[in-house]
Every structure is written in structure tokens, then in C-alpha cells.
Write a protein that holds these residues in place. Structure first.
Motif, PDB file in Angstrom:
ATOM      1  N   SER A 130       0.823  -1.214   0.000  1.00  0.00           N
ATOM      2  CA  SER A 130       0.000   0.000   0.000  1.00  0.00           C
ATOM      3  C   SER A 130       0.855   1.261   0.000  1.00  0.00           C
ATOM      4  O   SER A 130       0.578   2.210  -0.723  1.00  0.00           O
ATOM      5  N   ILE A 131       1.897   1.270   0.819  1.00  0.00           N
ATOM      6  CA  ILE A 131       2.726   2.472   0.925  1.00  0.00           C
ATOM      7  C   ILE A 131       3.451   2.749  -0.380  1.00  0.00           C
ATOM      8  O   ILE A 131       3.463   3.882  -0.883  1.00  0.00           O
ATOM      9  N   PHE A 132       4.083   1.715  -0.949  1.00  0.00           N
ATOM     10  CA  PHE A 132       4.791   1.933  -2.205  1.00  0.00           C
ATOM     11  C   PHE A 132       3.811   2.279  -3.324  1.00  0.00           C
ATOM     12  O   PHE A 132       4.123   3.080  -4.200  1.00  0.00           O
ATOM     13  N   TYR A 494       4.026  11.463  -8.240  1.00  0.00           N
ATOM     14  CA  TYR A 494       3.247  10.224  -8.270  1.00  0.00           C
ATOM     15  C   TYR A 494       2.537   9.999  -6.937  1.00  0.00           C
ATOM     16  O   TYR A 494       1.332   9.695  -6.901  1.00  0.00           O
ATOM     17  N   TYR A 495       3.272  10.151  -5.824  1.00  0.00           N
ATOM     18  CA  TYR A 495       2.667   9.899  -4.524  1.00  0.00           C
ATOM     19  C   TYR A 495       1.638  10.974  -4.169  1.00  0.00           C
ATOM     20  O   TYR A 495       0.676  10.699  -3.450  1.00  0.00           O
ATOM     21  N   ARG A 496       1.817  12.167  -4.693  1.00  0.00           N
ATOM     22  CA  ARG A 496       0.808  13.225  -4.509  1.00  0.00           C
ATOM     23  C   ARG A 496      -0.493  12.809  -5.206  1.00  0.00           C
ATOM     24  O   ARG A 496      -1.595  12.985  -4.663  1.00  0.00           O
ATOM     25  N   TRP A 497      -0.364  12.219  -6.393  1.00  0.00           N
ATOM     26  CA  TRP A 497      -1.546  11.734  -7.123  1.00  0.00           C
ATOM     27  C   TRP A 497      -2.152  10.520  -6.410  1.00  0.00           C
ATOM     28  O   TRP A 497      -3.373  10.396  -6.321  1.00  0.00           O
ATOM     29  N   LYS A 498      -1.297   9.646  -5.886  1.00  0.00           N
ATOM     30  CA  LYS A 498      -1.758   8.393  -5.291  1.00  0.00           C
ATOM     31  C   LYS A 498      -2.393   8.594  -3.928  1.00  0.00           C
ATOM     32  O   LYS A 498      -3.433   8.012  -3.610  1.00  0.00           O
ATOM     33  N   HIS A 499      -1.763   9.413  -3.075  1.00  0.00           N
ATOM     34  CA  HIS A 499      -2.189   9.509  -1.677  1.00  0.00           C
ATOM     35  C   HIS A 499      -2.766  10.868  -1.297  1.00  0.00           C
ATOM     36  O   HIS A 499      -3.220  11.039  -0.171  1.00  0.00           O
TER      37      HIS A 499
END
Length: 543
Positions: A130-132, A494-499
Motif C-alpha cells: 500500500s505504501i509503495f 506520483y505519490y501526490r496523485w496516489k495519496h
């Protein structure tokens, strides 16, 4: 939902094995048939997305001349021992998936598969996949799918029976039919296994899911062949009553010293080099009432194992923290042996490690879900127990791996803040933190509760994840700080979009950028491990 991949088994040989095969063939996935280059802690990476876990991390165990596995998971060796005793050595084999075609034939009636985390929904797998967040299946799931798609399993229509601590995942996810599994065994094998195997060998119909009866200690055999990591069980079960944990519901045994030493000697003579003492808490070994540790028994156990030739390394699996405070002399007496025979080095100095459960800093949650964990102390003393016990372990060159559980049912903001406060108290301690999302395991008392997901995490939970990651890097791998910083900046979009936007603070803290900019703001020279160039001025010019 799990999707079976179409796997090409390049080593599959369509020829019938000699003598028509073996009646009972035991195996596990490739990732469970590996010792991770003799590193049991790296085995945690099996829960990471597969693209991060290269096959070179988990080479298969070596084969014997006949193609059977030289080493195998400890639970599978227990099953094998029971079956050999009843049906004979010539009718039972344990093999790697790549050698299944050499043993499965018309005579094969049962293919037994052991698994710990087949669908990748255990604590570690769920958390770090989940984190990755890069849509990757956990390595454990990929390898389990690969095993079930092996053509040798289906060719002669043998019954596929799956057991092990992770078997519940398959029935819980209603994946049994899709995976082509005939029967799932839930629980410990020793009491009920032979009755089930006899039925299968006679062609009788088996229930799709069978819950095993709890064995008594006399039913638990000594293994006949060596185990991966040289694993030897010293206790089984726990009894401390942690509501999220399955071993706590099992009958607690301390195995006789003679039983343990025979398994150690077997493993040592077979060339395992390491001995992993499997226990849910080493301080439960022959413990006294109210979980009072038995110093004499524990010290004798470690010293007697140390005397056995061929044992280069000794690793204890788990320990509780309260007994360290109750009787620190136990640690002081066994630590020299554990450090001398440790697999680990910390800052070029030999050190030992052990997995411990901090779980939370909240006295309220400790009292609600883990009251037995700090006995003979009270829940409100938990933070002091943790700090004192970690201090004792560190003083004796034992640097623990410590788990934290995020999102326990009913957790409130004050509970999360209590955990953050405890982390602040532990600054400077030698710990490797492993934060985990709460997972409701089938054999736990919280099995009806919902898993905790990243999308439901509080910002304070994210802060704990970031704090732990940053602490682990600073403590154990400061030389990779620049790589972590650069990678965090590259992956931020990417992580801004994901989380979502909450990830900004997490990335800043995890990467060390927040500390670097804070130091600049107050006029402090940046620390070398964070500096991209050589000074704050140079950093400003580069930004």
C-alpha cells in the motif's frame, strides 16, 4: 481479486517420473523455499511489491542428490516427520517447485502445500504494498500463483491440500476454487493430519475447509530432516492475550530441552550453520505463573545450544519487553553468546537483534487489547517499560526490530499522540522500526474487525510512518540519505496523485528535507548527511 497469471515453467519435463512418482509430495512457493541468503529479517521483503524483490534475494534452497530439498520450512518438516513415521520415508518427499515434475506421477495422491502469506494480505504485505503504491502484487502472491500454475500439479489429478499459517487467507477471499485447491487446512497439523491423509490416500472425499484439532505437546514430533535457517521451536503458543495476534490463542508449550537439542544437532550436522529459535517470546520458555521469566532455564538453553558443534549463528525470533525490565540479568547472561554468534554488524561492530512488539504508546489500547503484554506490570507503565527495556537491550549490544501497529480498532487521536510521544522518548536508541497497518487475522480475537487501509489513515499515522522511515535511515543507513532525498523529490508527483496532498509533509519528513530547511531557517549549518552540496548557502544557490 487475485488473477492467476499464465506462467511458463521452463523446467517442466513432461516425462513420467521414475517408479510412477511418490504418493505424498510436499512443497511451498519459491519464496518460502529460500533462506534469503541466511537472512531471516530480509525475508520480510517478501511482503513488498514483486518489482522491488529480485529473485537473487531469495535463491532456492540446495537440492539433495535425489532432487529433494536439502532444507525446508520448519512447519513443512513437522508435517513431513509425521507422515514419514506413518507411511515410510519412501512414500513422502519435500521438494522445491522447480523439481515437482520429478516426483509427481500416477502414484501421487496428495500434493501438500505450506504457505504463510499466499495472497499477500498479512501485516507486512498489506502495509508496504500500500505504501509503495505502484500497483504491484506482493512477491509472496506472485510466487504462490506461480506454484499453483505449475503443470505438474494438475497432470495426474492428485488432491491439492494447502495448510500453514496463511491458509486462512484463501478461504477468506473465496479463492479456493479459482486456485484449484481441493482442501484447506486451518490450524495446527499434528492432531488431525493423519486422519485426513488416510482419507485422501483411500480416495475418500474431503471437506473443502477443515479446522484442525489442537494438538497436545506429546503429539508434536521431532523433525527428521533439516529446516531453513536451522529453525528449532522452543515454545509454541503465547497466552498473553493480544487481541490482534493468532499465536496467543494457541495452547502454550515449552518443549523439553532434549527435544530442542536433538533438532539443533540435526540441523547443525546438516550444514545449516545458523539456528533460529522459533518462539513467540523467548521469555515464555519454561516461564513461571503470571509470565514470570525463568532465568535459569533460558540461560541453560542458550548455553547448551552454544556448545553444539557446527552452530555458527544463533538467532532468537521474538521477545517481549516487560521481562527484560523484570529480570535484566537474563539479557546480561545470554547477550554475550547472542552477540558473538550474531549474523549482524552495526556500525562495523558485531551486535545481536531480535523482534519485539512495541505496537503502541497508548496505555488505553494496551489495557484494551494487550493487557498481558506488560505483565507483571500495569498498562499505564507501558511507556516506561519500553524505554527501560530498549535501554537494557542496547546496553548489551542487542538492537531490536520493533513493530508498531497503526489503526487498531477504536484508536483515537490521543492514542496516536501517545505513540508519537513514546517515539520521542526513544530518540537515540538503536532500533529498527517497522510500522504495520492493523490486519484482522482469521485466528485472532479481532478477526471480525476491518483491516486498516492507507486511505483511512489519520495524518498523525502518516507522521509515524515518516518518522520511523527517517529514523531507520539515520540510524542504520545514513550514507543513503542523498539517494533517498533525490528519489523522494522525483517520486513526489506520483505519490501526490496516489495519496493526496497529505503526502507532502510525509515526503518532507521521510526525505530529511524538512530538517534541512528548518536548519536553514534558524541559521544552523546543515548536517553532512543531508547537505546536497557543502553548506546552506550552496543549497540555496542550487535551489
Amino acid at each position: 481479486m487475485v488473477e492467476m497469471k499464465s506462467s511458463v515453467h521452463t523446467k517442466f519435463d513432461d516425462k513420467m517420473p521414475e517408479n510412477g512418482g511418490v504418493p505424498i509430495v510436499l512443497t511451498a512457493s519459491m519464496i518460502e523455499m529460500s533462506d534469503f541468503n541466511l537472512n531471516p529479517f530480509i525475508a520480510f521483503s517478501g511482503g513488498f511489491p514483486k518489482f522491488l524483490v529480485q529473485k537473487k534475494l531469495y535463491p532456492p534452497v540446495p537440492f539433495n542428490q535425489d532432487g529433494t530439498a536439502k532444507f525446508a520450512p520448519y512447519g513443512l518438516r513437522k508435517v513431513e516427520s509425521i507422515l514419514i513415521e506413518e507411511f515410510g520415508d519412501e512414500n513422502v518427499v519435500t521438494v522445491c517447485p522447480t523439481n515437482l515434475h520429478r516426483f509427481i506421477g500416477p502414484k501421487t495422491k496428495i500434493i501438500g502445500i505450506s504457505t504463510m502469506d499466499p495472497l499477500g494480505i498479512g501485516f507486512v504485505s498489506r502495509t508496504y504494498t500500500s505504501i509503495f503504491g505502484i500497483n504491484g502484487k506482493p512477491a509472496t502472491l506472485v510466487e504462490f500463483e506461480d506454484l499453483l500454475s505449475n503443470p505438474a500439479l494438475k497432470k495426474y489429478r492428485a488432491k491439492i491440500i494447502v495448510g500453514g499459517s496463511g491458509a486462512w487467507q484463501i478461504s477468506s477471499a473465496n479463492m479456493q476454487d479459482k486456485l484449484g485447491i481441493d482442501t484447506i487446512l486451518i490450524g495446527q497439523a499434528e492432531n488431525s493430519l493423519l486422519q485426513i491423509v488416510r482419507k485422501a490416500l483411500n480416495g475418500e472425499k474431503l471437506d473443502k475447509v477443515i479446522t484442525m484439532q489442537i494438538p497436545v505437546d506429546k503429539e508434536i514430533p521431532i523433525i527428521k530432516k533439516p529446516s531453513i535457517y536451522g529453525t528449532v521451536e522452543i515454545t509454541r503458543g503465547c497466552g498473553r492475550g493480544c487481541a490482534f495476534c493468532s499465536p496467543t490463542l494457541r495452547q502454550r508449550y515449552s518443549f523439553p530441552l532434549e527435544h530442542i537439542l536433538r533438532e539443533v544437532e540435526l540441523n547443525a550436522k546438516s550444514g545449516t550453520r545458523a539456528i533460529l529459535l522459533q518462539t513467540d517470546d523467548v521469555f515464555l520458555y519454561k516461564s513461571k505463573p503470571n509470565f514470570i521469566p525463568n532465568r535459569e532455564a533460558i540461560v541453560k538453553l542458550i548455553r547448551d545450544i552454544d556448545k553444539i558443534g557446527g552452530v555458527d549463528y544463533i538467532q532468537i525470533a521474538h521477545a517481549s519487553l516487560a521481562p527484560v525490565v523484570y529480570d535484566r540479568k537474563i539479557v546480561e547472561e545470554i547477550a554475550p553468546i547472542l552477540v558473538e554468534k550474531s549474523l549482524w554488524r552495526c556500525n562495523d561492530k558485531r551486535c545481536a537483534s531480535i523482534e519485539v512488539g512495541i505496537e503502541t504508546g497508548s496505555a488505553q489500547l494496551m489495557g484494551k487489547y494487550m493487557r498481558g503484554k506488560m505483565l507483571p506490570y500495569k498498562p499505564e507503565q507501558w511507556q516506561d517499560i519500553v524505554v527501560q527495556s530498549i535501554g537494557v537491550l542496547n546496553d548489551n549490544d542487542i538492537h531490536p526490530l520493533a513493530t508498531l501497529i497503526l489503526g487498531l480498532p477504536g484508536e483515537q487521536e490521543e492514542d496516536i499522540l501517545a505513540t508519537i510521544h513514546l517515539l520521542d522518548k526513544l530518540k537515540g536508541a538503536k532500533i529498527l522500526y517497522v510500522p504495520l497497518l492493523f490486519t484482522s487475522e482469521e485466528e485472532s480475537t479481532l478477526k471480525r474487525q476491518k483491516h486498516k487501509d492507507l486511505k483511512n489513515l489519520d495524518e498523525l499515522h502518516w507522521d509515524i510512518i515518516a518518522r520511523c522511515g527517517r529514523y531507520d535511515i539515520d540510524t542504520w543507513k545514513p550514507e543513503i540519505n542523498k539517494i533517498v532525498m533525490a528519489g523522494s523529490l522525483l517520486l513526489y508527483p506520483y505519490y501526490r496523485w496516489k495519496h493526496g496532498k497529505k503526502i507532502f509533509k510525509v515526503i518532507m519528513k521521510f526525505s530529511g528535507l524538512d530538517e534541512m530547511f528548518l536548519n536553514r531557517k534558524v541559521g544552523i549549518e546543515c548536517q553532512p548527511q543531508y547537505c546536497v552540496c557543502g553548506s546552506n548557502k550552496e543549497v540555496e544557490e542550487n535551489y
